[in-house]
Design a protein around this motif. Sequence first.
Motif, PDB file in Angstrom:
ATOM      1  N   ASP A 230       0.847  -1.192   0.000  1.00 43.33           N
ATOM      2  CA  ASP A 230       0.000   0.000   0.000  1.00 43.33           C
ATOM      3  C   ASP A 230       0.886   1.246   0.000  1.00 43.33           C
ATOM      4  OD1 ASP A 230      -2.193  -1.591   0.071  1.00 43.33           O
ATOM      5  OD2 ASP A 230      -2.596  -1.325   2.220  1.00 43.33           O
ATOM      6  N   GLU A 231       0.419   2.293  -0.676  1.00 54.03           N
ATOM      7  CA  GLU A 231       1.183   3.537  -0.687  1.00 54.03           C
ATOM      8  C   GLU A 231       1.200   4.133   0.718  1.00 54.03           C
ATOM      9  OE1 GLU A 231       0.773   7.990  -2.634  1.00 54.03           O
ATOM     10  OE2 GLU A 231       0.116   6.246  -3.818  1.00 54.03           O
ATOM     11  N   LEU A 232       2.400   4.494   1.177  1.00 47.93           N
ATOM     12  CA  LEU A 232       2.518   4.918   2.560  1.00 47.93           C
ATOM     13  C   LEU A 232       3.700   5.864   2.751  1.00 47.93           C
ATOM     14  CD1 LEU A 232       1.605   4.578   5.537  1.00 47.93           C
ATOM     15  CD2 LEU A 232       3.226   2.691   5.701  1.00 47.93           C
ATOM     16  N   GLN A 233       3.438   6.990   3.412  1.00 50.42           N
ATOM     17  CA  GLN A 233       4.483   7.915   3.818  1.00 50.42           C
ATOM     18  C   GLN A 233       4.967   7.521   5.221  1.00 50.42           C
ATOM     19  OE1 GLN A 233       5.022   9.776   0.532  1.00 50.42           O
ATOM     20  NE2 GLN A 233       5.873  10.908   2.280  1.00 50.42           N
ATOM     21  N   TYR A 234       6.284   7.490   5.396  1.00 48.92           N
ATOM     22  CA  TYR A 234       6.855   7.070   6.684  1.00 48.92           C
ATOM     23  C   TYR A 234       7.931   8.061   7.099  1.00 48.92           C
ATOM     24  CZ  TYR A 234       9.451   4.394  10.166  1.00 48.92           C
ATOM     25  OH  TYR A 234      10.096   3.998  11.304  1.00 48.92           O
ATOM     26  N   TYR A 235       8.001   8.325   8.403  1.00 50.94           N
ATOM     27  CA  TYR A 235       9.001   9.244   8.941  1.00 50.94           C
ATOM     28  C   TYR A 235      10.018   8.438   9.751  1.00 50.94           C
ATOM     29  CZ  TYR A 235      11.146  13.143  11.446  1.00 50.94           C
ATOM     30  OH  TYR A 235      12.047  14.057  11.957  1.00 50.94           O
ATOM     31  N   LEU A 266       2.817  -4.603   2.721  1.00 48.95           N
ATOM     32  CA  LEU A 266       2.904  -3.386   3.530  1.00 48.95           C
ATOM     33  C   LEU A 266       1.493  -2.888   3.778  1.00 48.95           C
ATOM     34  CD1 LEU A 266       4.265  -0.890   4.807  1.00 48.95           C
ATOM     35  CD2 LEU A 266       4.462   0.071   2.498  1.00 48.95           C
ATOM     36  N   ARG A 267       1.140  -2.735   5.056  1.00 50.62           N
ATOM     37  CA  ARG A 267      -0.197  -2.285   5.413  1.00 50.62           C
ATOM     38  C   ARG A 267      -0.111  -1.124   6.409  1.00 50.62           C
ATOM     39  NH1 ARG A 267      -1.114  -4.648   1.636  1.00 50.62           N
ATOM     40  NH2 ARG A 267      -2.440  -6.456   1.259  1.00 50.62           N
ATOM     41  N   SER A 274       2.469  -2.217   9.369  1.00 45.08           N
ATOM     42  CA  SER A 274       2.853  -3.628   9.325  1.00 45.08           C
ATOM     43  C   SER A 274       3.565  -3.954   8.021  1.00 45.08           C
ATOM     44  CB  SER A 274       1.605  -4.511   9.472  1.00 45.08           C
ATOM     45  OG  SER A 274       1.914  -5.863   9.213  1.00 45.08           O
ATOM     46  N   VAL A 275       4.754  -4.554   8.146  1.00 41.89           N
ATOM     47  CA  VAL A 275       5.500  -5.056   6.989  1.00 41.89           C
ATOM     48  C   VAL A 275       5.760  -6.536   7.234  1.00 41.89           C
ATOM     49  CG1 VAL A 275       7.583  -4.866   5.586  1.00 41.89           C
ATOM     50  CG2 VAL A 275       6.597  -2.817   6.635  1.00 41.89           C
ATOM     51  N   VAL A 276       5.338  -7.375   6.292  1.00 43.18           N
ATOM     52  CA  VAL A 276       5.509  -8.821   6.429  1.00 43.18           C
ATOM     53  C   VAL A 276       6.331  -9.326   5.252  1.00 43.18           C
ATOM     54  CG1 VAL A 276       4.366 -11.052   6.614  1.00 43.18           C
ATOM     55  CG2 VAL A 276       3.294  -9.018   7.633  1.00 43.18           C
ATOM     56  N   ILE A 277       7.440 -10.004   5.567  1.00 43.66           N
ATOM     57  CA  ILE A 277       8.314 -10.597   4.558  1.00 43.66           C
ATOM     58  C   ILE A 277       8.379 -12.090   4.827  1.00 43.66           C
ATOM     59  CG2 ILE A 277      10.660 -10.678   3.625  1.00 43.66           C
ATOM     60  CD1 ILE A 277      10.978  -7.763   4.450  1.00 43.66           C
ATOM     61  N   SER A 278       7.915 -12.881   3.877  1.00 42.88           N
ATOM     62  CA  SER A 278       7.889 -14.327   4.066  1.00 42.88           C
ATOM     63  C   SER A 278       8.503 -15.023   2.863  1.00 42.88           C
ATOM     64  CB  SER A 278       6.458 -14.824   4.293  1.00 42.88           C
ATOM     65  OG  SER A 278       5.647 -14.529   3.175  1.00 42.88           O
ATOM     66  N   ASP A 279       8.937 -16.260   3.083  1.00 46.45           N
ATOM     67  CA  ASP A 279       9.538 -17.048   2.005  1.00 46.45           C
ATOM     68  C   ASP A 279       9.132 -18.508   2.142  1.00 46.45           C
ATOM     69  OD1 ASP A 279      11.608 -18.654   3.587  1.00 46.45           O
ATOM     70  OD2 ASP A 279      12.228 -16.624   4.106  1.00 46.45           O
ATOM     71  N   THR A 280       9.434 -19.272   1.130  1.00 45.85           N
ATOM     72  CA  THR A 280       9.156 -20.712   1.138  1.00 45.85           C
ATOM     73  C   THR A 280      10.470 -21.482   1.227  1.00 45.85           C
ATOM     74  OG1 THR A 280       9.159 -20.751  -1.289  1.00 45.85           O
ATOM     75  CG2 THR A 280       7.032 -20.453  -0.192  1.00 45.85           C
ATOM     76  N   THR A 339       7.634 -10.447  10.695  1.00 42.23           N
ATOM     77  CA  THR A 339       6.624  -9.382  10.796  1.00 42.23           C
ATOM     78  C   THR A 339       7.224  -8.207  11.539  1.00 42.23           C
ATOM     79  OG1 THR A 339       4.844 -11.036  10.859  1.00 42.23           O
ATOM     80  CG2 THR A 339       4.325  -8.813  11.613  1.00 42.23           C
ATOM     81  N   ILE A 340       7.281  -7.072  10.858  1.00 42.81           N
ATOM     82  CA  ILE A 340       7.848  -5.858  11.430  1.00 42.81           C
ATOM     83  C   ILE A 340       6.725  -4.860  11.675  1.00 42.81           C
ATOM     84  CG2 ILE A 340       9.472  -3.948  11.088  1.00 42.81           C
ATOM     85  CD1 ILE A 340       9.836  -7.057   8.985  1.00 42.81           C
ATOM     86  N   MET A 341       6.663  -4.354  12.898  1.00 43.43           N
ATOM     87  CA  MET A 341       5.680  -3.349  13.248  1.00 43.43           C
ATOM     88  C   MET A 341       6.416  -2.047  13.554  1.00 43.43           C
ATOM     89  SD  MET A 341       2.967  -5.235  13.034  1.00 43.43           S
ATOM     90  CE  MET A 341       1.673  -4.265  13.796  1.00 43.43           C
ATOM     91  N   LEU A 342       6.103  -0.999  12.758  1.00 44.41           N
ATOM     92  CA  LEU A 342       6.714   0.306  12.941  1.00 44.41           C
ATOM     93  C   LEU A 342       5.663   1.319  13.374  1.00 44.41           C
ATOM     94  CD1 LEU A 342       8.951   0.409   9.745  1.00 44.41           C
ATOM     95  CD2 LEU A 342       9.748   0.111  12.102  1.00 44.41           C
TER      96      LEU A 342
END
Length: 347
Positions: A230-235, A266-267, A274-280, A339-342
């Motif tokens: 999702d489009e998101l501005q972050y500081y 990215l949500r 919330s940023v979630v990075i997963s792999d197989t 799972t990263i929570m900022l």
Amino acid sequence: MRRKKRGGLWWHFVSLVFVIILSFLLLMAILAYLYIRLGNETIQHRNPFPPILTIVLFSLVIGTTITVTVGRKILSPIADLIKAAKEVSTGNFDIHLNESHRVGEISDVAHHFNLMVQELRSIETLRNDFVVNVSHEFKTPIAAIEGYATLLQEDNLSKEEHDEYTGMIIDSARQLSTLSGNILKISKLENQELLTEQTEYRLDEQLRQALLLLESAWAPKQLNLNIDLDELQYYGNEELIMQVWLNLLGNAIKFTPEGGEISVSLRPGDPWISVVISDTGIGMTPQVRKHIFEKFYQGDPARSSEGNGLGLPLVSRIISLSGGTIVVNSEPGQGSTFTIMLPAGSE
């Protein structure tokens, strides 16, 4: 200066009970004497002292015997604790106290002592591993540089050999430089409490840029990328947060076999992004998951040449300084999910 040795706790306990019994019996004897002396004139002529003394002595023997027996049983766990503490003070952390005791407080002490020893054992193992790993990580590239530099001194080298040796020296020098830089960086971050140089930027674009920078790693393995941003501005600190994505995505690519899949989402949210990075990929065992954020820990020794065990500790520290959290879920053979929570707060 060595402390003067005093009597053991067991003897203090026995002595205290003995004094109490003796005081009680003497008091009873005095009361009995006064009663006989003042209250009953007919008993005065019967010489009451021998029976009283006999009772006193007999009570002392029985009381002392009971005290010794009970004292040994009650104070035995304390003696075991003292012995175990002495072993720990010498560096022996393979100690375990029996936690089964009728007295709840003693069981609690034994339980918490065992937890303490377990943590000390983990810290000692981590410290030893840290020293060994630092020595190894520095020694390997230095030895490579020395070895290939020695080969370059030989006569009649072909151009291919010359290029190969110089290339290996350059690669080892880069590895050494990266390792030194990472050590300095994580040392600086560990002594830093606030992030500086924070700006507002597009977090979704930064994640896309990180994937593009790593294209040379995931393209040859023909990995499928599932991107949902999702489009998101972050500081925040753009440089350090980019380091987070490069490390996490780099690990996902490294441990995912050819034809596997990597997902990035990215949500926005309030108060958390919330940023979630997963792999197989190959996944991790519970033991590996427990230690992945420790410096120089590498869960796969076979791949130690591909990293130095500082990537995830750097990630964890950067996320912590940013006011966020990072959680990993993984099982062997089932891939990994970070799972990263900022914090969503702005400037």
